[in-house]
Design a protein around this motif. Structure first.
Motif, PDB file in Angstrom:
ATOM      1  N   THR A  81       1.355   5.091   1.202  1.00 50.97           N
ATOM      2  CA  THR A  81       0.976   5.934   2.338  1.00 50.97           C
ATOM      3  C   THR A  81       1.752   7.249   2.269  1.00 50.97           C
ATOM      4  O   THR A  81       2.702   7.370   1.499  1.00 50.97           O
ATOM      5  CB  THR A  81       1.298   5.254   3.686  1.00 50.97           C
ATOM      6  N   ALA A 118      -3.722   6.882  -1.230  1.00 52.30           N
ATOM      7  CA  ALA A 118      -3.553   7.532   0.068  1.00 52.30           C
ATOM      8  C   ALA A 118      -3.848   9.005  -0.141  1.00 52.30           C
ATOM      9  O   ALA A 118      -3.589   9.563  -1.207  1.00 52.30           O
ATOM     10  CB  ALA A 118      -2.148   7.327   0.602  1.00 52.30           C
ATOM     11  N   CYS A 155      -3.613  13.020   1.545  1.00 48.87           N
ATOM     12  CA  CYS A 155      -3.085  13.977   2.515  1.00 48.87           C
ATOM     13  C   CYS A 155      -3.831  15.282   2.268  1.00 48.87           C
ATOM     14  O   CYS A 155      -3.857  15.780   1.144  1.00 48.87           O
ATOM     15  CB  CYS A 155      -1.584  14.160   2.310  1.00 48.87           C
ATOM     16  N   TYR A 187       6.267   4.307  -0.194  1.00 47.11           N
ATOM     17  CA  TYR A 187       5.793   3.154  -0.956  1.00 47.11           C
ATOM     18  C   TYR A 187       6.864   2.095  -0.896  1.00 47.11           C
ATOM     19  O   TYR A 187       8.013   2.353  -1.251  1.00 47.11           O
ATOM     20  CB  TYR A 187       5.510   3.575  -2.400  1.00 47.11           C
ATOM     21  N   LYS A 228       0.824  -1.199   0.000  1.00 46.21           N
ATOM     22  CA  LYS A 228       0.000   0.000   0.000  1.00 46.21           C
ATOM     23  C   LYS A 228       0.859   1.250   0.000  1.00 46.21           C
ATOM     24  O   LYS A 228       1.928   1.293   0.574  1.00 46.21           O
ATOM     25  CB  LYS A 228      -0.936  -0.002   1.190  1.00 46.21           C
TER      26      LYS A 228
END
Length: 134
Positions: free
Chosen positions: A26, A93, A95, A56, A24
């Motif tokens: 992030t 992901a 932000c 990653y 995943k």
């Protein structure tokens, strides 16, 4: 299903779950909400902030989309900035943070309002400031 196959099935599921969690994308860092002062209330302000860092842990590429570039100008008020990172497998992901630009210009009317608010704070004990987000 006998015990042998149940064990094999449980191990296989555990391995698949581990692989799914390892692959995943992030954000290793994401800025918090920030505020900047703009002395000229009629113009926008160019602000600087550290961009989020993507983490990653496997081979492949990560595409990052941003809705407001770091070198773009921000109008007076609050603007939400969102980064979305997507890897080759489609994992994403996000932000997101606020960039608030304040305008502080004092006129005689503004000074009277500040005095009135100060009296209200002393009398009531609190003031609520609202930031309107885009």
């Amino acid at each position: 299903m006998d015990a042998f196959y149940q064990i094999i099935f449980a191990i296989a599921l555990s391995e698949l779950s581990s692989l799914a969690n390892e692959n995943k994308v992030t954000f290793a860092s994401c800025p918090g909400d920030m505020t900047f002062e703009n002395d000229d209330k009629n113009s926008s302000l160019e602000v600087a902030f550290d961009e989020p860092v993507v983490d990653y842990n496997t081979d492949g590429t990560v595409n990052i989309e941003i809705d407001k570039p770091v070198d773009d100008k921000f109008e007076v008020g609050c603007t939400r900035v969102t980064y979305i990172a997507t890897d080759d497998a489609g994992n994403t992901a996000t932000c997101s943070f606020l960039v608030c630009v304040g305008s502080f210009s004092f006129t005689p009317g503004t000074i009277l309002v500040i005095i009135a608010v100060a009296v209200a704070v002393v009398t009531v004990g609190c003031v609520i400031i609202v930031c309107k987000c885009k």
